[in-house]
Write an enzyme that holds these catalytic residues in place. Sequence first.
Site, PDB file in Angstrom:
ATOM      1  N   THR A 731       0.867  -1.160   0.000  1.00 52.38           N
ATOM      2  CA  THR A 731       0.000   0.000   0.000  1.00 52.38           C
ATOM      3  C   THR A 731       0.909   1.216   0.000  1.00 52.38           C
ATOM      4  OG1 THR A 731      -1.495  -1.286   1.336  1.00 52.38           O
ATOM      5  CG2 THR A 731      -1.815   1.085   1.306  1.00 52.38           C
ATOM      6  N   GLU A 755      -5.089  -5.477   6.199  1.00 53.71           N
ATOM      7  CA  GLU A 755      -4.544  -6.532   5.339  1.00 53.71           C
ATOM      8  C   GLU A 755      -3.100  -6.864   5.669  1.00 53.71           C
ATOM      9  OE1 GLU A 755      -4.683  -7.683   0.638  1.00 53.71           O
ATOM     10  OE2 GLU A 755      -4.328  -5.598   1.157  1.00 53.71           O
ATOM     11  N   GLN A 876     -11.432  -0.560  -3.233  1.00 59.21           N
ATOM     12  CA  GLN A 876     -11.216  -1.322  -4.455  1.00 59.21           C
ATOM     13  C   GLN A 876     -12.067  -0.761  -5.588  1.00 59.21           C
ATOM     14  OE1 GLN A 876     -12.047  -5.410  -3.578  1.00 59.21           O
ATOM     15  NE2 GLN A 876     -10.066  -5.771  -2.646  1.00 59.21           N
ATOM     16  N   ARG A 895     -16.033   0.121  -6.280  1.00 56.63           N
ATOM     17  CA  ARG A 895     -16.827  -1.040  -5.876  1.00 56.63           C
ATOM     18  C   ARG A 895     -17.817  -0.590  -4.812  1.00 56.63           C
ATOM     19  NH1 ARG A 895     -13.774  -6.590  -4.669  1.00 56.63           N
ATOM     20  NH2 ARG A 895     -13.296  -6.244  -6.861  1.00 56.63           N
ATOM     21  N   GLU A 896     -19.081  -0.994  -4.943  1.00 58.61           N
ATOM     22  CA  GLU A 896     -20.189  -0.511  -4.091  1.00 58.61           C
ATOM     23  C   GLU A 896     -20.153   1.018  -4.050  1.00 58.61           C
ATOM     24  OE1 GLU A 896     -19.021  -4.585  -2.590  1.00 58.61           O
ATOM     25  OE2 GLU A 896     -17.934  -2.704  -2.356  1.00 58.61           O
ATOM     26  N   LYS A 932     -13.303  13.421  -7.806  1.00 60.11           N
ATOM     27  CA  LYS A 932     -14.274  14.245  -7.095  1.00 60.11           C
ATOM     28  C   LYS A 932     -13.529  15.069  -6.058  1.00 60.11           C
ATOM     29  CE  LYS A 932     -18.115  14.093  -3.801  1.00 60.11           C
ATOM     30  NZ  LYS A 932     -19.038  13.248  -2.990  1.00 60.11           N
TER      31      LYS A 932
END
Length: 966
Positions: A731, A755, A876, A895-896, A932
Amino acid sequence: MLDTETNQELPIDEALAALKTPPHSIEAEQSVLGGLMLDNEAWDKVGHVLTSEDFYNPAHRKLYLCIQVLAQEMKPFDPVTVAEELDRKGELQDAGGVIYLTELVESIPSVANMDAYAEIVRERAVLRRLISASQRIADSAYRPEGKKADDIVEMAEREMFNISESREKEGGPIGARELLKKAVEKIDELYKTTGAITGITTGFKDLDEMTSGFQRSDMIVVAARPSMGKCIVAGSRVLDPETGKLVLIDDIVRNKEGVLLSLGDDFRLLPASPSAFVDDGMKPVFKVRTALGRTIETTLTHPFLSADGWKPLGELSVGDCVAVPRVLPVFGRETLPEYQLKTLAYFIGDGGTTQSSLRFTNKDESVLADFESAISGFESVKCTRIDNGTRTPSIRVSSDNEQVQSARESFASQLSQQMAQKHLTGEQLAEALGVAKSTVSHWKNAISTPDSSIVPALCKALDVEESALFGEGVPAASWLGKNSVATWLEQQDLLNKLAYEKELPEIVYQLEKSDLALFLRHLFTCDGSAFVQGNGQCRISYASSSPELIRGIQHLLIRFGINAKIRAKANNYENAQTPWELEILSQSGIQTFIDEIGIFSKEERVDAVRTALSAKQSHDNSDTLPESVCDYILGLKGERSWPEIFAAAGKVCPDGYNPHLVGASRRGISRTRAALLAELFHDDYLRNLSESDVYWDEIVSIESMGNKQVYDLTVDKTHNFVAEDFCVHNTTFSMNLVENALLASEKCVVVFSLEMPAEQLMMRSLSSLGRIDQGKVRTGKLEDEDWPKLSNAVKSLKEKKLFIDDTAGISPQEMRTRLRRIRREHGEIGLVMIDYLQLMKIPGFTEGRTNEISEISRSIKAMAKEFEAPIIALSQLNRSLEQRPNKRPVNSDLRESGAIEQDADVIMFIYRDEVYNPDTEHKGVAEIIIGKQRNGPIGSVRLAFIGRFTRFENLAPEAYGNFDDD
């Protein structure tokens, strides 16, 4: 117990009751209510502090609620109006009556102290809530009723948090006068600030210019595709350590479950389960081939464990060594009868399955006899020798028609007897089974037998066991065009296969150890060899025209700890298949093969090899550690001599001891020597290497294979798994943001790493800040110039308020609680980073994962506001962007995405063109795309990416002219 008012001893029951009376102050409650009715303006002091539930006396609750209603309706609330309102609702007597209201007003000590009275009431209310919550927690602990301890702890934290939150809640709207004052003060603060950064710096000049830094209370989402292209090709096989089965990675990703092997920090293999399953679409892949002949296809960005740590394939070259398993201590649980194991081995080796009848060819009489013995285990087959004196003898396997006919006649007799006993006619039985009447007639006359699918219904119709009809079993009486051996070989996917098409059946990989050894012992009987060369060198090998068969045998030998090399042999025949050979390399491997496997019918040759080995000094030149380990050992040695080092360890140094660490004689260290040196230096790293489960294999070719479907798996903690007998990794930008914020601020910076382990994350930061190759940091093999860099990196972080929490699956509630504790004990929080959002969970949430992610997203935004600190949440991206020609992500790729996009103040994407286009001219460059920004512009900036330091840095301005926006 004494009554404090009468000074008299209370009865036991009353004493207990007094002890259990919840905390309260009737006098303070009366003073608040009386003061409000006496001075209505006092409402502004207590209206946002108290609720009706804060009052202990039920009458006082009704009074306060009535006053609250009147205040909201802008009506006076003196004793007369309050009494009238209560009387209208029929609650006047419950509230004490008119006289009590008058007494409240007359008994108020001082309206000036209303703040203090209200605080007493509120304090007692909080104590009562604590008691009530404690009782609920205790009840749950005493009577869990199926709840787990973690669920009860979560409930306890939630209860306490709700109480704490209610204490810190600030009241209602803020007036324009106060807001104007704060706004002017903020503008003045910004005016005095040098530079354009008004929040927490990102550490990147161009990004700071676009965002003015990360602002307080902002939720910043940083998103990228999982693994950023670190994938292996579809069809790659992963070893299941529980069953021994080789499972396609495609199936693991599709089913979202599986068990695999992973390499720990001690270089030992251990079982693990994936936590994320990634379908990464079509990507350019490259085939890696090693000196042992092992191959795997991956993307260029997929890391391999090299001598200098985990490195992506793009940074490796021919000649580099990578780790592959030297032993896969996995055996299955399946067993097969000995005759089936032998038959399988013989037909894979020297069997012919493409002719009208099965054949086995071998010149050794003991092998032919053993083959016939194995075939006798099958029903209704016979062996016929074919030997014309000029060719190698063969055995033909065919149906034994006499046995079949005998078994049919036995079945016909038993069927007729059972039908007679049950008084069933042929027509009745045919109708019951749904077959023709002539079919039953054929059965009764021994012309044919029922299909195996009809047998259960037949037995049910006659109310008998199968053995009552088929004394020798159904296959013995059947003739379907294939004999029982052919049928069994077809089930193993070996029928009608030419020699170069043969592969090991799936069942072989799932055999227990003894069965697998027997299978290999007879497989090597056919095309295996064992001999001692003229120069005294011992060899054990296996030859085949099937590369997949050779590859499978190589894998099976690794399970015994035997490393073998595969090579293509010279082909002297035009249009012939390439011959392949597998050879066991080391003395230890040959010895293990002799001791645990052997070769049937070639025992004399095997014994000759055994004898030759026993006369040799034990050594293993093939299984050595990388040459770079020499530098590590020299660092441990320092200026001391070897005799001094041996003496310090209580040992005697051999005369002329030379481990060949420097100069022309320098070479890879053997495991035995590494173990000795580990003992001398008391060094765990060397000890782990000497006992490791890895073999350091040299890359001999890297070949482009075009675009192929690829997959990846995420393995928590170890972040790697074994596929195709390779150790492969799964990361950076976000941690660079953390490092930059930490160095520029004295506030607390908190990282929730769901993670990666905290220790591993810290090592990455040291690599990044010190500009030290991460492989050197991970293995400890630092060079002289690296130590000052490491020291400076440690010094820069040592006094900083950095906190890393690596709790897996943490909930928003737990996260909030831990942030509160950090703020309380260490001061203001400057930045929070979550890696990553999709790994968070809400215990007990049952409304679907999308709704759960929405709730998590809202909670993160609420935390940012509560702690007045920017929170960076990694997220993600959907794989849908892989289907587009332009792979640069947009907001809808989250995602979502719905709730995340709505809650986020800033959304940033990481895009590296070299992940998708290996030949790009923009290697080492990353785009940070701002999709954004609630209070600023959107666009993109470009940064330099330095992989070996796991670091992003500002890109030189002149580099911008080399880009074309897509």
